[in-house]
Design a protein around this motif. Structure first.
Motif, PDB file in Angstrom:
ATOM      1  N   PHE A  19      32.169  56.656  12.714  1.00 17.01           N
ATOM      2  CA  PHE A  19      32.413  55.212  12.784  1.00 17.01           C
ATOM      3  C   PHE A  19      33.373  54.762  11.688  1.00 17.01           C
ATOM      4  CE2 PHE A  19      28.633  55.028  15.500  1.00 17.01           C
ATOM      5  CZ  PHE A  19      28.999  54.051  16.414  1.00 17.01           C
ATOM      6  N   ASP A  20      33.129  55.201  10.442  1.00 15.39           N
ATOM      7  CA  ASP A  20      33.983  54.791   9.324  1.00 15.39           C
ATOM      8  C   ASP A  20      35.433  55.219   9.527  1.00 15.39           C
ATOM      9  OD1 ASP A  20      31.845  53.605   8.037  1.00 15.39           O
ATOM     10  OD2 ASP A  20      31.710  55.101   6.431  1.00 15.39           O
ATOM     11  N   ASP A  21      35.635  56.479   9.922  1.00 13.60           N
ATOM     12  CA  ASP A  21      37.004  56.978  10.113  1.00 13.60           C
ATOM     13  C   ASP A  21      37.734  56.203  11.204  1.00 13.60           C
ATOM     14  OD1 ASP A  21      36.470  58.836   8.140  1.00 13.60           O
ATOM     15  OD2 ASP A  21      36.340  60.562   9.512  1.00 13.60           O
ATOM     16  N   ALA A  22      37.033  55.947  12.305  1.00 12.02           N
ATOM     17  CA  ALA A  22      37.656  55.205  13.405  1.00 12.02           C
ATOM     18  C   ALA A  22      37.924  53.755  13.001  1.00 12.02           C
ATOM     19  CB  ALA A  22      36.772  55.263  14.651  1.00 12.02           C
ATOM     20  N   LEU A  23      37.007  53.144  12.279  1.00 14.98           N
ATOM     21  CA  LEU A  23      37.192  51.769  11.826  1.00 14.98           C
ATOM     22  C   LEU A  23      38.356  51.676  10.854  1.00 14.98           C
ATOM     23  CD1 LEU A  23      36.416  48.799  11.610  1.00 14.98           C
ATOM     24  CD2 LEU A  23      34.625  49.458   9.985  1.00 14.98           C
ATOM     25  N   LEU A  24      38.416  52.593   9.890  1.00 12.97           N
ATOM     26  CA  LEU A  24      39.523  52.591   8.930  1.00 12.97           C
ATOM     27  C   LEU A  24      40.863  52.779   9.638  1.00 12.97           C
ATOM     28  CD1 LEU A  24      37.896  54.638   6.043  1.00 12.97           C
ATOM     29  CD2 LEU A  24      38.527  52.210   5.981  1.00 12.97           C
ATOM     30  N   ALA A  25      40.915  53.665  10.625  1.00 13.77           N
ATOM     31  CA  ALA A  25      42.157  53.893  11.373  1.00 13.77           C
ATOM     32  C   ALA A  25      42.563  52.639  12.145  1.00 13.77           C
ATOM     33  CB  ALA A  25      41.994  55.081  12.322  1.00 13.77           C
ATOM     34  N   ALA A  26      41.601  51.960  12.755  1.00 14.40           N
ATOM     35  CA  ALA A  26      41.904  50.739  13.509  1.00 14.40           C
ATOM     36  C   ALA A  26      42.403  49.639  12.588  1.00 14.40           C
ATOM     37  CB  ALA A  26      40.670  50.277  14.280  1.00 14.40           C
ATOM     38  N   LEU A  27      41.771  49.490  11.443  1.00 14.99           N
ATOM     39  CA  LEU A  27      42.201  48.460  10.496  1.00 14.99           C
ATOM     40  C   LEU A  27      43.593  48.773   9.956  1.00 14.99           C
ATOM     41  CD1 LEU A  27      38.848  47.815   8.586  1.00 14.99           C
ATOM     42  CD2 LEU A  27      39.881  46.433  10.416  1.00 14.99           C
ATOM     43  N   GLU A  28      43.857  50.041   9.693  1.00 16.91           N
ATOM     44  CA  GLU A  28      45.186  50.438   9.229  1.00 16.91           C
ATOM     45  C   GLU A  28      46.233  50.153  10.307  1.00 16.91           C
ATOM     46  OE1 GLU A  28      47.614  54.413   7.781  1.00 16.91           O
ATOM     47  OE2 GLU A  28      45.432  54.398   7.629  1.00 16.91           O
ATOM     48  N   ALA A  29      45.892  50.433  11.562  1.00 17.49           N
ATOM     49  CA  ALA A  29      46.812  50.151  12.676  1.00 17.49           C
ATOM     50  C   ALA A  29      47.090  48.659  12.801  1.00 17.49           C
ATOM     51  CB  ALA A  29      46.241  50.700  13.983  1.00 17.49           C
ATOM     52  N   ASP A  30      46.114  47.829  12.400  1.00 16.79           N
ATOM     53  CA  ASP A  30      46.284  46.374  12.409  1.00 16.79           C
ATOM     54  C   ASP A  30      47.143  45.891  11.247  1.00 16.79           C
ATOM     55  OD1 ASP A  30      44.709  46.082  14.651  1.00 16.79           O
ATOM     56  OD2 ASP A  30      42.973  45.275  13.582  1.00 16.79           O
ATOM     57  N   GLY A  31      47.446  46.794  10.314  1.00 16.15           N
ATOM     58  CA  GLY A  31      48.235  46.418   9.147  1.00 16.15           C
ATOM     59  C   GLY A  31      47.413  45.913   7.984  1.00 16.15           C
ATOM     60  N   ALA A  32      46.097  46.100   8.055  1.00 17.46           N
ATOM     61  CA  ALA A  32      45.228  45.662   6.957  1.00 17.46           C
ATOM     62  C   ALA A  32      45.413  46.575   5.756  1.00 17.46           C
ATOM     63  CB  ALA A  32      43.765  45.688   7.410  1.00 17.46           C
ATOM     64  N   GLU A  33      45.121  46.022   4.570  1.00 14.25           N
ATOM     65  CA  GLU A  33      45.168  46.842   3.366  1.00 14.25           C
ATOM     66  C   GLU A  33      44.123  47.947   3.471  1.00 14.25           C
ATOM     67  OE1 GLU A  33      45.674  45.289  -0.628  1.00 14.25           O
ATOM     68  OE2 GLU A  33      45.665  43.277   0.260  1.00 14.25           O
ATOM     69  N   GLN A  34      44.444  49.100   2.922  1.00 14.43           N
ATOM     70  CA  GLN A  34      43.512  50.215   2.967  1.00 14.43           C
ATOM     71  C   GLN A  34      42.307  49.933   2.091  1.00 14.43           C
ATOM     72  OE1 GLN A  34      45.870  53.767   2.049  1.00 14.43           O
ATOM     73  NE2 GLN A  34      45.385  54.425   4.114  1.00 14.43           N
ATOM     74  N   VAL A  35      41.143  50.253   2.624  1.00  9.31           N
ATOM     75  CA  VAL A  35      39.897  50.149   1.877  1.00  9.31           C
ATOM     76  C   VAL A  35      39.185  51.495   1.970  1.00  9.31           C
ATOM     77  CG1 VAL A  35      39.597  47.654   2.185  1.00  9.31           C
ATOM     78  CG2 VAL A  35      38.635  49.219   3.864  1.00  9.31           C
ATOM     79  N   SER A  36      38.244  51.706   1.080  1.00 14.56           N
ATOM     80  CA  SER A  36      37.479  52.953   1.062  1.00 14.56           C
ATOM     81  C   SER A  36      36.209  52.802   1.904  1.00 14.56           C
ATOM     82  CB  SER A  36      37.101  53.300  -0.371  1.00 14.56           C
ATOM     83  OG  SER A  36      36.147  52.366  -0.854  1.00 14.56           O
ATOM     84  N   SER A  37      35.562  53.924   2.156  1.00 14.13           N
ATOM     85  CA  SER A  37      34.280  53.889   2.868  1.00 14.13           C
ATOM     86  C   SER A  37      33.246  53.093   2.079  1.00 14.13           C
ATOM     87  CB  SER A  37      33.768  55.308   3.117  1.00 14.13           C
ATOM     88  OG  SER A  37      34.601  55.967   4.032  1.00 14.13           O
ATOM     89  N   THR A  38      33.271  53.204   0.755  1.00 17.18           N
ATOM     90  CA  THR A  38      32.346  52.438  -0.084  1.00 17.18           C
ATOM     91  C   THR A  38      32.591  50.943   0.087  1.00 17.18           C
ATOM     92  OG1 THR A  38      32.209  54.239  -1.683  1.00 17.18           O
ATOM     93  CG2 THR A  38      31.555  52.045  -2.457  1.00 17.18           C
ATOM     94  N   GLN A  39      33.866  50.541   0.135  1.00 11.93           N
ATOM     95  CA  GLN A  39      34.189  49.127   0.317  1.00 11.93           C
ATOM     96  C   GLN A  39      33.770  48.653   1.705  1.00 11.93           C
ATOM     97  OE1 GLN A  39      38.253  49.680  -0.737  1.00 11.93           O
ATOM     98  NE2 GLN A  39      37.938  49.130  -2.880  1.00 11.93           N
ATOM     99  N   LEU A  40      33.919  49.509   2.717  1.00 12.62           N
ATOM    100  CA  LEU A  40      33.434  49.155   4.058  1.00 12.62           C
ATOM    101  C   LEU A  40      31.932  48.933   4.035  1.00 12.62           C
ATOM    102  CD1 LEU A  40      35.160  51.557   6.632  1.00 12.62           C
ATOM    103  CD2 LEU A  40      35.530  49.110   6.344  1.00 12.62           C
ATOM    104  N   GLN A  41      31.224  49.838   3.380  1.00 15.18           N
ATOM    105  CA  GLN A  41      29.775  49.737   3.307  1.00 15.18           C
ATOM    106  C   GLN A  41      29.354  48.456   2.596  1.00 15.18           C
ATOM    107  OE1 GLN A  41      27.874  52.985   1.243  1.00 15.18           O
ATOM    108  NE2 GLN A  41      25.858  52.389   1.931  1.00 15.18           N
ATOM    109  N   LEU A  42      30.071  48.102   1.544  1.00 21.54           N
ATOM    110  CA  LEU A  42      29.760  46.883   0.810  1.00 21.54           C
ATOM    111  C   LEU A  42      29.889  45.669   1.742  1.00 21.54           C
ATOM    112  CD1 LEU A  42      30.713  45.990  -2.753  1.00 21.54           C
ATOM    113  CD2 LEU A  42      31.096  44.331  -0.970  1.00 21.54           C
ATOM    114  N   PHE A  43      30.956  45.631   2.503  1.00 21.59           N
ATOM    115  CA  PHE A  43      31.159  44.529   3.441  1.00 21.59           C
ATOM    116  C   PHE A  43      30.006  44.445   4.434  1.00 21.59           C
ATOM    117  CE2 PHE A  43      35.087  42.726   2.336  1.00 21.59           C
ATOM    118  CZ  PHE A  43      35.387  41.745   3.257  1.00 21.59           C
TER     119      PHE A  43
END
Length: 149
Positions: A19-43
């Motif tokens: 889930f994290d890898d796919a979410l990070l890839a989708a957000l990156e494709a959207d042009g969002a700033e890169q975040v870490s898995s820890t930052q995703l978890q915090l959100f």
């Protein structure tokens, strides 16, 4: 444990990374700033009304310093803000900024799409059963067993 058989924590970790890898890839494709898995978890564990760093650390299962570092980075990125705690002059609440709320909404949409993809791959019933089992109360972790011997 059977040789070659992955443990349940390993399997759960791999599922989380899927889930994290796919979410990070989708957000990156959207042009969002890169975040870490820890930052995703915090959100993911942040309350709408705000949460203290100590509580974030507890929910994430990390040290207060790790949570603080993630918060600091997300504040710098403009996704989180720190506001006075209404009942404690010594504490701050961490909450999403308008940009953070938009990012959270987008992440929620992506996670919904990922859950639908998983249902297509392993079956809707399997996903529903998995969710139902994971939502059951597990109780407090058990006491460690006594020494072997």
């Amino acid at each position: 444990m059977n040789a070659g058989r992955r443990s349940l924590p390993q399997l759960l970790g791999e599922a989380r990374r899927w889930f994290d890898d796919a979410l990070l890839a989708a957000l990156e494709a959207d042009g969002a700033e890169q975040v870490s898995s820890t930052q995703l978890q915090l959100f993911a564990v942040l309350d709408e009304r705000g949460t203290t760093v100590s509580e974030l650390a507890r929910r994430m299962g990390v040290t207060r310093q790790t949570a603080h570092k993630a918060v600091h980075t997300l504040v710098t990125m403009g996704l989180l803000e720190q506001v006075p705690h209404p009942s404690s002059a010594r504490q701050l609440l961490i909450r999403r900024t308008p940009a953070g709320r938009r990012a959270h909404e987008r992440a929620t949409q992506v996670l919904g799409a990922l859950e639908r993809t998983l249902a297509e791959r392993i079956g809707g019933r399997s996903v529903s059963e998995l969710r139902a089992v994971l939502e059951l109360p597990w109780g407090e972790p058990p006491e460690p067993p006594g020494p072997a011997g």
